[in-house]
Every structure is written in C-alpha cells, then in structure tokens.
Design an enzyme around this catalytic site. Structure first.
Site, PDB file in Angstrom:
ATOM      1  N   PHE A  33       1.049  -1.102  -0.170  1.00 52.89           N
ATOM      2  CA  PHE A  33       0.179   0.125   0.040  1.00 52.89           C
ATOM      3  C   PHE A  33       0.873   1.217   0.132  1.00 52.89           C
ATOM      4  O   PHE A  33       1.531   1.463   1.098  1.00 52.89           O
ATOM      5  CB  PHE A  33      -0.995   0.120   1.224  1.00 52.89           C
ATOM      6  CG  PHE A  33      -1.739   1.293   1.217  1.00 52.89           C
ATOM      7  CD1 PHE A  33      -2.988   1.254   0.273  1.00 52.89           C
ATOM      8  CD2 PHE A  33      -1.625   2.356   2.053  1.00 52.89           C
ATOM      9  CE1 PHE A  33      -3.847   2.185   0.543  1.00 52.89           C
ATOM     10  CE2 PHE A  33      -2.210   3.416   1.807  1.00 52.89           C
ATOM     11  CZ  PHE A  33      -3.436   3.447   1.084  1.00 52.89           C
TER      12      PHE A  33
ATOM     13  N   ASP B 208       9.621   2.925   1.717  1.00 53.09           N
ATOM     14  CA  ASP B 208       8.253   3.630   1.986  1.00 53.09           C
ATOM     15  C   ASP B 208       8.072   3.651   3.449  1.00 53.09           C
ATOM     16  O   ASP B 208       7.686   2.730   4.067  1.00 53.09           O
ATOM     17  CB  ASP B 208       6.956   3.189   1.271  1.00 53.09           C
ATOM     18  CG  ASP B 208       5.714   3.928   1.492  1.00 53.09           C
ATOM     19  OD1 ASP B 208       5.796   4.673   2.551  1.00 53.09           O
ATOM     20  OD2 ASP B 208       4.966   3.888   0.808  1.00 53.09           O
TER      21      ASP B 208
ATOM     22  N   LYS C  59       2.635  11.467   6.721  1.00 51.14           N
ATOM     23  CA  LYS C  59       1.914  11.321   7.902  1.00 51.14           C
ATOM     24  C   LYS C  59       2.393  11.920   9.140  1.00 51.14           C
ATOM     25  O   LYS C  59       2.179  13.225   9.349  1.00 51.14           O
ATOM     26  CB  LYS C  59       1.646   9.755   8.229  1.00 51.14           C
ATOM     27  CG  LYS C  59       0.838   9.190   6.930  1.00 51.14           C
ATOM     28  CD  LYS C  59       0.310   7.946   7.448  1.00 51.14           C
ATOM     29  CE  LYS C  59      -0.500   7.265   6.062  1.00 51.14           C
ATOM     30  NZ  LYS C  59      -1.459   7.827   5.802  1.00 51.14           N
TER      31      LYS C  59
END
Length: 406
Positions: free
Chosen positions: A147, A232, A261
C-alpha cells in the site's frame, strides 16, 4: 474536554453526509468534535481512546502543545510563498530532517502519495542519467499486498482489486513479487531495474513484518544489481516502531526514504523524499514541483516534529510500551485472537473469524470507547499515539479482551 453544542446528533450528521460526500471512505459511525492527547470526544460528549492515531499521522497525539504552538506562531508570520520564492523556514527544516534521517538531501512534498510519486520519478531519472538505462525502459520492482497510496500510477501496481478495479489503463514499468521473498526479488531485478520500492513493514496488509535479514538482503541485492533501494516509511517511520525509521531494526541504509503522515504532526499534510545527493541531485529546476510542498507552515510544524524526535523520547516510549502491547496481545491468543504481529506501538491483530469481521470488531470496540480500524477480513490494526500511557494501553487491551470474550 466538553463537547460543543450542536443542533444535530451524530446519526443526523452522518446521514447528512451521504448525499454530498463521495463514498471514498467507510468511516466508523462516530462524529469527532474535539481531541487532546490520546483521546477524542464526539459531539455528544462521549470520550474514546484513539488506538489508530490517523494511521500514524498522529504519532504525537492530538494537539501536541509544542506542535500547536509552532503552528500558531507561524500563522502569525507567513503561511505560503509557493516555491517561486525562498522563505526563511525551509532550509532549517531540510537540514534538521536530513540530519535526523542520516541523509544528504530533502525533497519536500505534501501527502504520502505525492512522496511515493516523487520517489518513482526520481528513481527513473536516476536510472536514465546515472545508471544508463535506455530511455523509457526503466522498471521498478514492488511487493505484493503493498500500500503506497491511491493515485492512478500507484494503484496500477497494487494487488488489491478494490483499489485497482475500474481505474485502468495503468502505467507500465512495474514488476510485482511476493513480499519477504528474496529469491523472487532477485529473479525480478535486471539491467533495467531503477529501484526496489518496498514498505519495511506492510501496514495496510495487516502490519506484516518481514523475516529478520530480509531488509538487509534487499539492501545487498540492490547494491549488487546497481539499483536503488527505496523504503516507504510513510506509516512505519518517525518513531512508530521504536526507532526513528523501521529500517533501523536491521543495519540498513536505503538510498531513498519516503516520509509523511507523522511529519505533519497531525496538523498539516507534510511529506518528504530524503536520500543521498547522488540520487536526489538528479533533479533540475522545472522537472518536479509542488505549490504547497515545503510551505512555511509545513516547514515550521515539520521542524517542531523533528525537534521532538531528536530527543529520542518518543522512540523509547514506542519501544518500551511496545512490550506492554505485545504481552497483552500474547495473553489474548486462544481467547479470541488467533495471531498477531507487533513492532513498537504498531500491531496487526487477527481475530477469530467466528467472532466477526474486522469491521464488526471495530464497531464493538467503538461502542466500548476504543477506536481502531480493520484492514482485511478479521484483522484489526492497533497504532496508538506515542503519547499513550501504559495505563491507557492496558485499558484498551482490557476492552479488547472484553469484546472478544463477552
């Protein structure tokens, strides 16, 4: 905290959303109005312990005083210039973020998906300019069940049909191999490979943690093959796993790290691509950009986030409280939990399907005052703010026990 007055209750507001909001999310039926630390409050005054923390965007809890103060002070001075001009906050932010992550250069963006897209562009440019891959032949190897976001390029190399179906045609140039499988990865890499792009821990897939040695193996394989290792760390980075970066659980230094984030402190969207000068130095003016990327408000908040992480306090908290989390989940195995994976303050918990889907378990926990989110099937994610206390964490685990055994 006291709830502000509202003319309509939660269910009325939820129903009011239906005609006007596109259905890109399926939220739990709670309407949050206020929050502080690890707690949120709905419009009717009910309090919930937040065990999701915005998928790690709220690593430092809701409205952390240092972050709110940094935002307020910057709002009184300057919020946006665009990158058409210099501003007085960006260089300091970039220098401190590079130092924190042990890298040379920083490319500031806004969202996690933007950071991934930027990482892809940088890897391809490096492949053509430095490695010498023929034009338009560069490939990037990714892992199944990944993801990395939901832009059209990214969903094109997703293996989640919910994310993919109906959005093609997709961008070519990606090869998908099983996660945690070095042999498959080695077979997929060739002279056209620009990069291997992976999550050190796959969050959306259920907090899947690879075998010891996998990340070191990826690093060695990419070094031998003359391609980049792009990590990531948008969900896993910035303290979540008990280290500044999740790759630090092994002696691994990627060429490029993608951050997001938590970098925005739960206040503004902030992301960044950080890496070596050899790689990020391939970009020239005009080849990439973002109106809001690296804006003064983002740089001020991002700098305050880096300052919190420079102390090491939050990494230590995640490591220490991670022991509490693992021990609590281990005690529930066989009592509604069939398995779990945890690192730091991050866990994927597989619930006995006979007790309900992950969504159903999440709704039951919500009714008991604990907010979590499901992933797939009967798996739920636990990712509390790093400011959570041991008492609060044990309380949430007790509530999970109650929900699973009552």
């Amino acid at each position: 905290m006291t709830a502000p007055a509202r003319a309509r209750g939660s269910q009325e507001l939820i129903r009011a959303e239906e005609p006007v909001l596109a259905h890109n999310y399926h939220p739990l039926p709670v309407v949050v109005a206020r929050a502080e630390g690890a707690w949120v409050e709905d419009i009717e005054g009910r309090r919930y312990l937040d065990m999701l923390a915005g998928y790690s965007a709220l690593n430092f809890g809701h409205r952390h005083p240092a972050l709110v103060d940094a935002a307020h002070r910057q709002l009184d001075r300057l919020t946006l210039t665009s990158r058409a001009f210099h501003h007085d906050r960006l260089a300091g932010f970039a220098e401190r973020l590079a130092a924190l992550t042990g890298t040379d250069m920083v490319l500031p963006m806004n969202t996690g998906a933007e950071a991934v897209e930027s990482g892809i562009k940088v890897a391809r440019k490096w492949a053509y300019d430095v490695k010498g891959v023929p034009a338009d032949r560069a490939t990037i190897v990714v892992a199944a069940d990944n993801f990395h976001g939901r832009t059209t390029t990214i969903v094109g190399f997703s293996t989640d049909e919910t994310a993919r179906a109906g959005f093609g045609p997709f961008t070519p140039g990606f090869r998908v191999v099983p996660y945690n499988d070095l042999a498959a990865l080695e077979e997929a890499v060739d002279e056209t490979t620009a990069a291997v792009l992976i999550e050190p821990i796959q969050g959306e897939a259920g907090v899947l943690i690879p075998d010891d040695g996998y990340l070191a193996g990826v690093r060695e394989l990419t070094r031998r093959a003359g391609c980049l290792f792009v990590a990531d760390e948008i969900q896993s980075g910035l303290g979540r796993t008990g280290r500044t970066l999740a790759v630090e659980h092994e002696p691994v230094v990627p060429d490029v790290v993608l951050l997001g984030k938590a970098l925005g402190g739960g206040i503004v969207p902030v992301s960044a691509v950080v890496g070596s000068r050899e790689v990020l130095g391939v970009l020239r003016p005009g080849e990439h950009g973002s109106t809001f990327g690296g804006n003064p408000l983002a740089a001020a908040v991002g700098t305050a986030v880096v300052e919190l992480l420079e102390t090491g306090e939050f990494q230590r908290r995640a490591a220490e409280l991670g022991t509490v989390l693992r021990e609590g989940l281990a005690a529930l195995v066989g009592r509604g939990v069939v398995g779990f994976r945890a690192r730091g303050l991050w866990a994927g918990v597989d619930v006995d399907p006979a007790l309900g889907s992950g969504r159903e378990i999440s709704e039951r926990l919500m009714r008991e005052g604990v907010l979590v989110k499901d992933t797939h099937g009967s798996t739920i994610r636990l990712a509390p703010p790093l400011t959570v206390t041991g008492e609060e964490l044990r309380g949430a685990l007790g509530t999970l026990e109650k929900v699973l055994t009552s």
